[in-house]
Design a protein around this motif. Structure first.
Motif, mmCIF file in Angstrom:
data_model
loop_
_atom_site.group_PDB
_atom_site.id
_atom_site.type_symbol
_atom_site.label_atom_id
_atom_site.label_comp_id
_atom_site.label_asym_id
_atom_site.label_seq_id
_atom_site.Cartn_x
_atom_site.Cartn_y
_atom_site.Cartn_z
ATOM 1 N N ILE A 185 -12.474 9.614 10.812
ATOM 2 C CA ILE A 185 -12.410 9.356 9.258
ATOM 3 C C ILE A 185 -13.026 10.633 8.726
ATOM 4 C CG2 ILE A 185 -13.799 8.246 7.281
ATOM 5 C CD1 ILE A 185 -11.631 6.355 8.646
ATOM 6 N N ALA A 186 -13.962 11.325 9.340
ATOM 7 C CA ALA A 186 -14.623 12.792 8.944
ATOM 8 C C ALA A 186 -13.455 13.823 8.821
ATOM 9 C CB ALA A 186 -15.719 13.132 9.554
ATOM 10 N N GLN A 187 -12.451 13.843 9.490
ATOM 11 C CA GLN A 187 -11.447 14.586 9.620
ATOM 12 C C GLN A 187 -10.605 14.508 8.616
ATOM 13 O OE1 GLN A 187 -11.848 17.366 11.444
ATOM 14 N NE2 GLN A 187 -13.793 16.736 12.055
ATOM 15 N N ILE A 188 -10.217 13.282 7.960
ATOM 16 C CA ILE A 188 -9.063 12.974 6.907
ATOM 17 C C ILE A 188 -9.626 13.616 5.651
ATOM 18 C CG2 ILE A 188 -7.741 11.191 6.003
ATOM 19 C CD1 ILE A 188 -8.331 9.380 8.422
ATOM 20 N N PRO A 189 -8.647 14.571 5.303
ATOM 21 C CA PRO A 189 -8.802 14.995 3.992
ATOM 22 C C PRO A 189 -9.150 14.091 2.815
ATOM 23 C CG PRO A 189 -6.670 15.720 4.675
ATOM 24 C CD PRO A 189 -7.031 14.839 5.790
ATOM 25 N N PRO A 190 -10.237 14.431 1.948
ATOM 26 C CA PRO A 190 -10.796 13.512 0.888
ATOM 27 C C PRO A 190 -9.579 12.873 -0.255
ATOM 28 C CG PRO A 190 -11.633 15.689 0.450
ATOM 29 C CD PRO A 190 -10.800 15.718 1.929
ATOM 30 N N LEU A 191 -8.469 13.466 -0.266
ATOM 31 C CA LEU A 191 -7.606 12.722 -1.263
ATOM 32 C C LEU A 191 -6.336 11.690 -0.616
ATOM 33 C CD1 LEU A 191 -6.744 15.710 -3.563
ATOM 34 C CD2 LEU A 191 -8.109 13.999 -4.129
ATOM 35 N N THR A 192 -6.665 11.834 0.509
ATOM 36 C CA THR A 192 -5.622 10.928 1.537
ATOM 37 C C THR A 192 -6.203 9.505 1.294
ATOM 38 O OG1 THR A 192 -5.449 12.832 3.060
ATOM 39 C CG2 THR A 192 -4.629 10.539 3.741
ATOM 40 N N PRO A 193 -5.434 8.540 1.060
ATOM 41 C CA PRO A 193 -5.923 7.194 0.866
ATOM 42 C C PRO A 193 -5.841 6.679 2.516
ATOM 43 C CG PRO A 193 -4.120 7.579 -0.616
ATOM 44 C CD PRO A 193 -4.069 8.989 0.152
ATOM 45 N N PHE A 206 0.945 -1.270 0.075
ATOM 46 C CA PHE A 206 -0.016 0.093 -0.062
ATOM 47 C C PHE A 206 0.894 1.381 -0.111
ATOM 48 C CE2 PHE A 206 -2.837 3.101 1.893
ATOM 49 C CZ PHE A 206 -4.173 2.725 1.334
ATOM 50 N N ASP A 207 1.822 1.259 0.751
ATOM 51 C CA ASP A 207 2.911 2.293 0.744
ATOM 52 C C ASP A 207 3.420 2.520 -0.423
ATOM 53 O OD1 ASP A 207 4.343 4.430 2.496
ATOM 54 O OD2 ASP A 207 6.099 3.044 2.024
ATOM 55 N N THR A 254 3.214 6.163 -3.265
ATOM 56 C CA THR A 254 4.241 6.991 -3.412
ATOM 57 C C THR A 254 3.939 8.352 -3.677
ATOM 58 O OG1 THR A 254 5.459 5.094 -3.695
ATOM 59 C CG2 THR A 254 6.631 7.200 -4.574
ATOM 60 N N ARG A 255 3.245 8.474 -4.904
ATOM 61 C CA ARG A 255 2.727 9.951 -5.255
ATOM 62 C C ARG A 255 2.097 10.771 -4.402
ATOM 63 N NH1 ARG A 255 0.481 11.300 -10.178
ATOM 64 N NH2 ARG A 255 -1.192 9.748 -9.960
ATOM 65 N N THR A 256 1.211 10.197 -3.563
ATOM 66 C CA THR A 256 0.493 10.985 -2.451
ATOM 67 C C THR A 256 1.495 11.476 -1.450
ATOM 68 O OG1 THR A 256 0.110 9.106 -0.886
ATOM 69 C CG2 THR A 256 -1.314 9.401 -2.878
ATOM 70 N N LYS A 257 2.548 10.986 -1.215
ATOM 71 C CA LYS A 257 3.632 11.600 -0.206
ATOM 72 C C LYS A 257 3.852 12.957 -0.820
ATOM 73 C CE LYS A 257 4.721 7.198 1.526
ATOM 74 N NZ LYS A 257 5.841 6.335 2.120
ATOM 75 N N SER A 284 5.153 1.388 8.735
ATOM 76 C CA SER A 284 4.990 1.148 7.159
ATOM 77 C C SER A 284 5.266 2.153 6.320
ATOM 78 C CB SER A 284 3.807 0.257 7.290
ATOM 79 O OG SER A 284 2.771 1.031 7.512
ATOM 80 N N GLY A 285 5.139 3.112 6.697
ATOM 81 C CA GLY A 285 5.214 4.594 5.893
ATOM 82 C C GLY A 285 4.220 5.417 6.162
ATOM 83 N N ALA A 286 3.128 4.848 6.740
ATOM 84 C CA ALA A 286 2.033 6.079 6.870
ATOM 85 C C ALA A 286 2.420 7.210 7.356
ATOM 86 C CB ALA A 286 0.878 5.239 7.830
#
Ligand SMILES: C[S@@+](CC[C@H](N)C(=O)[O-])C[C@H]1O[C@@H](n2cnc3c(N)ncnc32)[C@H](O)[C@@H]1O
Length: 299
Positions: free
Chosen positions: A128-136, A38-39, A43-46, A82-84
């Motif tokens: 979950i409601a606080q996590i930005p929508p583009l974040t996996p 998953f990490d 990669t690009r989302t980092k 794991s890189g989260a």
């Protein structure tokens, strides 16, 4: 130890540590393999904040394998390794949360950890409601019994800040505490019927119990029907595109009694293949463990 090279073996640090059968390692190893992939996929989302792991029944950071003196890092520490970018750990027991925080700090991996003490059913949807929508987002739901409510699974999938392209992925421990109630031909204790409705979010489990009680279902058919009902809920009630499960036995070598099913749900086209690969790696890894089934150290 070589046979556990894919897990992180630890020593006793005298902090609170739950004791589970060896089958718990299969779950932890599945999380480790999946998050590794998953990490890489993230990669690009980092470049814009990375990905988030939510561990809703997080434990204390270590587990000890029953009848042994062997300790392994649990899901929350695996997540931190794991890189989260962020690891949210929810846990009912305050002492477990303190131990987890200390263990993460002692290992120098505590910066990404956000802990909450309390009931996952109310806290997970808030997070979950606080996590930005583009974040996996990857969510591990690892209760010991029937604590995880269906409405929580649904809220985790559908709640979001401003609309999410894909629902958070969920790996759910569908454990034998639930199955044991249903596959025997004994009547369900009256007080538990409501709890089962809350767990499944659907009364269809009652039909399965009727079939079992009248002899139309063998125990194994009952178990399959119950797991399939849960998977069907993930597809039809929530709308996950991909849902798969893996049966985990208490004793991998002799195919001993059922411990739990891991049920995985995702909307991502690549996810089922990666999770299947994680399940298979764990299977191969476990069957190569010379110590399986576990022997006591002093034997
Ligand atoms: C199976 S253990 C989790 C093990 C963990 N995944 C690991 O790898 O170390 C389940 C944990 O959930 C906690 N728990 C039980 N009910 C809970 C609830 N309603 N909300 C949050 N945590 C809960 C228990 O205290 C226990 O530590």
């Amino acid at each position: 130890m070589d046979e556990f090279s894919h897990l992180y073996e630890a020593s006793d640090d005298s902090l609170p540590t739950a004791v589970y059968g060896q089958h718990t390692l299969q779950k932890i190893a599945t999380v480790r393999y999946y998050l590794e992939a998953f990490d890489k996929a993230c990669t690009r989302t980092k470049l814009y904040g990375g990905w988030t792991f939510v561990d809703t029944f997080a434990g204390s950071g270590l587990v000890r394998v029953r009848d042994t003196e062997r300790f392994f890092e649990g899901s929350a520490l695996i997540g931190l390794r794991s890189g989260a970018s962020i690891v949210h750990a929810i846990e009912l027991q305050e002492s477990n949360v303190a131990a987890l925080q200390q263990r993460a700090n002692d290992r120098g991996i505590g910066a990404a950890l956000r802990t909450r003490v309390g009931n996952a059913n109310s806290i997970a949807p808030e997070i979950i409601a606080q996590i930005p929508p583009l974040t996996p987002v990857f969510v591990l739901q690892d209760p010991e019994g029937m604590e995880l409510k269906w409405e929580t699974v649904k809220a985790v999938a559908t709640g979001s800040r401003g609309g999410r392209r894909r629902k958070p992925e969920q790996l759910i421990n569908f454990n034998d505490g639930v199955l044991r109630l249903l596959w025997t031909d004994q009547p369900i204790p009256p007080g538990l019927e409501g709890a089962l409705d809350t767990y499944f979010g659907n009364p269809a489990w009652r039909e399965i119990v009727k079939k079992r009680a009248s002899g139309r279902f063998e125990p194994w058919e009952t178990i399959r029907a119950v797991v399939d009902l849960y998977k069907q809920q993930l597809r039809n009630d929530i709308g996950y595109a991909y849902v798969l499960d893996r049966e985990i036995r208490r004793d991998h070598v002799t195919r001993g009694p059922l411990a739990y099913h891991l049920v995985f749900a995702s909307d991502h086209d690549a996810a089922p293949g990666i999770m299947q690969d994680a399940f298979n790696k764990v299977h191969v890894g476990q069957s190569q463990f010379p110590g399986m089934p576990f022997q006591k150290r002093d034997e």
